[in-house]
Motif scaffolding. Sequence first.
Motif, PDB file in Angstrom:
ATOM      1  N   CYS A 157     113.895  27.382 133.323  1.00 49.25           N
ATOM      2  CA  CYS A 157     113.615  28.510 134.600  1.00 49.25           C
ATOM      3  C   CYS A 157     112.128  28.526 134.390  1.00 49.25           C
ATOM      4  CB  CYS A 157     114.443  29.929 134.097  1.00 49.25           C
ATOM      5  SG  CYS A 157     113.752  31.082 135.187  1.00 49.25           S
ATOM      6  N   CYS A 190     111.066  32.447 133.435  1.00 46.00           N
ATOM      7  CA  CYS A 190     111.235  33.176 131.954  1.00 46.00           C
ATOM      8  C   CYS A 190     111.649  31.799 130.974  1.00 46.00           C
ATOM      9  CB  CYS A 190     112.705  33.908 131.809  1.00 46.00           C
ATOM     10  SG  CYS A 190     114.124  32.829 131.847  1.00 46.00           S
ATOM     11  N   CYS A 206     116.566  30.895 136.783  1.00 46.70           N
ATOM     12  CA  CYS A 206     117.882  31.164 136.187  1.00 46.70           C
ATOM     13  C   CYS A 206     118.565  32.311 136.681  1.00 46.70           C
ATOM     14  CB  CYS A 206     117.824  31.551 134.558  1.00 46.70           C
ATOM     15  SG  CYS A 206     116.991  32.982 134.216  1.00 46.70           S
ATOM     16  N   CYS A 264     117.102  35.683 136.157  1.00 47.06           N
ATOM     17  CA  CYS A 264     115.794  36.049 136.952  1.00 47.06           C
ATOM     18  C   CYS A 264     115.970  36.345 138.348  1.00 47.06           C
ATOM     19  CB  CYS A 264     114.841  34.944 136.607  1.00 47.06           C
ATOM     20  SG  CYS A 264     114.067  34.955 135.057  1.00 47.06           S
TER      21      CYS A 264
HETATM   22 ZN   LIG Z   1     114.829  32.947 134.139  1.00 46.54          ZN
END
Ligand SMILES: [Zn+2]
Length: 245
Positions: A52, A55, A66, A69
Amino acid sequence: MGSGFYQVVATALQSLSSRLLPAQCALCGGACAQVLCAPCRAQYLGQLRPRCRRCANPLDDVSTLCGRCLRHPPAYDATVTAADYAAPVDQLLLQLKFGARLALAPLFAQLLVDAVQQQTEWQAPQWLCPVPLGPARLAERGFNQALEIARPLARALAIPLLPRLAIRVRDTRAQSALEPRKRQANLVRAFVVAPEHAARVRGGHVGIVDDVMSSGHTADALAAAFKRHGAARVTILVMARTPPH
Ligand SMILES: [Zn+2]
Ligand SMILES: [Zn+2]
């Protein structure tokens, strides 16, 4: 003299000997002039996987964010990591932090540079700062492992390092001793931007350096402090990321 004094001396001697004599691979113990032998480095590090963009949690598909997020965007905008926090790489991070094997820090910085160079949408921060330790923790350990990584990383990326851009105003209790929900509450308002730097942070892009990112709450709390001071963007640079369980 208290035990704290002897601990400081022991840490200093350990770090001195590890700086002077990197004669053993930190993972397999084999004789080598580097901190890590070439076979260990090739086997355990440098294999980057899709993550991601925000993150750095691993992704299976080609989406760039993701689900977590997308649902709950964190205060930081991007995260770059060099490895999963998993065996045997976790041993290297523990050796830096608790074994004062400071010779590992430049290796971690180099691995992070490699990871940055793999980013397709890398935006360079204007400054780097380490996640600060509180005064008690710093006195106990004798060094900040995040700063040890941030120094060579800043040099390699040619980004100015501001070691005291942020200040830890509360010595938060050891995060690992707390259950997840309490960890987050423990960190709220743990950080402030140093008053002398507040003006430059406004509208700027800050890069935060740390050794390990687990829940992400520390990075989130520090990024939130920068955003409260008007930072336009915050990027996290972390040697290893704990995969979600
Ligand atoms: Zn993420
Ligand atoms: Zn080795």
